[in-house]
Design a protein around this motif. Structure first.
Motif, mmCIF file in Angstrom:
data_model
loop_
_atom_site.group_PDB
_atom_site.id
_atom_site.type_symbol
_atom_site.label_atom_id
_atom_site.label_comp_id
_atom_site.label_asym_id
_atom_site.label_seq_id
_atom_site.Cartn_x
_atom_site.Cartn_y
_atom_site.Cartn_z
ATOM 1 N N TYR A 165 -10.402 -5.986 -1.100
ATOM 2 C CA TYR A 165 -11.163 -5.394 -0.003
ATOM 3 C C TYR A 165 -10.469 -4.137 0.496
ATOM 4 N N TRP A 166 -11.277 -3.237 1.055
ATOM 5 C CA TRP A 166 -10.753 -2.147 1.866
ATOM 6 C C TRP A 166 -11.406 -2.223 3.239
ATOM 7 N N TYR A 167 -10.573 -2.088 4.254
ATOM 8 C CA TYR A 167 -11.003 -2.006 5.640
ATOM 9 C C TYR A 167 -10.396 -0.738 6.233
ATOM 10 N N ARG A 168 -10.983 -0.285 7.321
ATOM 11 C CA ARG A 168 -10.336 0.826 8.025
ATOM 12 C C ARG A 168 -10.331 0.548 9.522
ATOM 13 N N VAL A 186 -14.124 3.042 -5.368
ATOM 14 C CA VAL A 186 -12.986 2.160 -5.602
ATOM 15 C C VAL A 186 -12.853 1.934 -7.088
ATOM 16 N N CYS A 211 -5.828 -2.391 2.805
ATOM 17 C CA CYS A 211 -6.244 -3.123 1.627
ATOM 18 C C CYS A 211 -5.984 -4.603 1.901
ATOM 19 N N THR A 229 -7.565 1.020 -6.032
ATOM 20 C CA THR A 229 -7.523 2.297 -5.331
ATOM 21 C C THR A 229 -8.811 2.584 -4.573
ATOM 22 N N LEU A 230 -8.656 3.338 -3.494
ATOM 23 C CA LEU A 230 -9.782 3.855 -2.726
ATOM 24 C C LEU A 230 -9.702 5.374 -2.788
ATOM 25 N N CYS A 272 -3.200 0.536 -3.662
ATOM 26 C CA CYS A 272 -2.898 -0.813 -3.204
ATOM 27 C C CYS A 272 -2.494 -1.652 -4.413
ATOM 28 N N GLN A 319 0.839 -1.198 0.000
ATOM 29 C CA GLN A 319 0.000 0.000 0.000
ATOM 30 C C GLN A 319 0.875 1.250 0.000
ATOM 31 N N TYR A 339 -6.125 2.785 6.896
ATOM 32 C CA TYR A 339 -6.882 2.099 5.854
ATOM 33 C C TYR A 339 -6.072 0.904 5.365
#
Lengths: 113, 114
Positions: free
Chosen positions: A33-36, A67, A92, A76-77, A23, A6, A90
C-alpha cells in the motif's frame, strides 16, 4: 523485528519534476500500500497492490501516479509531474494477508518547491 | 459514508489519568477497527484492533470499547504516561475480495503531563 523501510527519508523536488519513492516491504508480505499524510492532517489511502497489479486506488491516485514492483523486494511510487500540493509524508505499508495487520514504514517527506 | 470521525482533536491528560478518544463511522460494512499510534517523524504503528463480534478488547493499559448499534468505538488508555504522548488515529476497513485500504480518522494529539 522485520520492518518496512523507505528511501529517501526526505526528498525536495522542483514543481513539474518526476520523483520516485522507494519502499522495501517485509519480505514475506504479499499486499502493499501507499498512503500519504499532508502535514497535520489524517493519513489518506492512495493505492493497494497485490499479485503485480493495482487492487484498489483512491481519487487522489490520478494519472500522475504509478506504482511498480520492479523486482522481488522493492515497491515504488512514481509521481510524474509533481505539484505543490503533492507535498506530504508518503507512507508505504505491507501486510501478509487480506485481513491482517498492515505495517507502516517511517515515511518519505516529499517537499515540492 | 467512507469517513471515520474522530474526537477530540487534542487531549491533555495528567500522568496516571485515563485518556479517552472516540470515533464514529457510517459504513456498516466496516468490520475491522484498528487504532494506530504515531510519534513525530515516524510511521503509524498498530496499537490494538477489534472486530465487531466483541464489545471490548483489552491489551495491557489499552482498551477498545465497541458499540455496534451506535457505530462508535473508543480507545481508553489507563494510567496514562508521558511516553504515551503521541498522535492516535482510529481507522476502519471493510471486507473485500482483495486487500482493502484503511480509512483513517483525523487523529488526536495526546499530551500526558507529569
Amino acid at each position: 523485528e522485520p520492518e518496512v523501510t523507505q528511501t529517501p527519508s526526505h526528498q525536495v523536488t522542483q514543481m513539474g519534476q518526476e520523483v520516485i519513492l522507494r519502499c522495501v516491504p517485509i519480505s514475506n508480505h504479499l499486499y502493499f500500500y501507499w498512503y500519504r499524510q499532508i502535514l497535520g492532517q489524517k493519513v489518506e489511502f492512495l493505492v493497494s497492490f497485490y499479485n503485480n497489479e493495482i487492487s484498489e486506488k483512491s481519487e487522489i491516485f490520478d494519472d500522475q501516479f504509478s506504482v511498480e514492483r520492479p523486482d522481488g523486494s522493492n515497491f515504488t511510487l512514481k509521481i510524474r509531474s509533481t505539484k505543490l500540493e503533492d507535498s506530504a509524508m508518503y507512507f508505504c505499508a505491507s501486510s501478509s494477508g487480506r485481513r491482517t495487520e498492515a505495517f507502516f514504514g517511517q515515511g518519505t517527506r516529499l517537499t515540492v518547491v | 459514508q467512507q469517513q471515520v470521525k474522530q474526537s477530540p482533536q487534542s487531549l491533555i491528560v495528567q500522568k496516571g489519568g485515563i485518556s479517552i478518544i472516540n470515533c464514529a463511522y457510517e459504513n456498516t460494512a466496516f468490520d475491522y477497527f484498528p487504532w494506530y499510534q504515531q510519534f513525530p517523524g515516524k510511521g503509524p504503528a498498530l496499537l490494538i484492533a477489534i472486530r465487531p463480534d466483541v464489545s471490548e478488547k483489552k491489551e495491557g493499559r489499552f482498551t477498545i470499547s465497541f458499540n455496534k448499534s451506535a457505530k462508535q468505538f473508543s480507545l481508553h488508555i489507563m494510567d496514562s504516561q508521558p511516553g504515551d504522548s503521541a498522535t492516535y488515529f482510529c481507522a476502519a476497513s471493510r471486507p473485500n475480495s482483495g486487500n482493502t485500504p484503511l480509512v483513517f480518522g483525523k487523529g488526536t494529539r495526546l499530551s500526558v503531563i507529569a
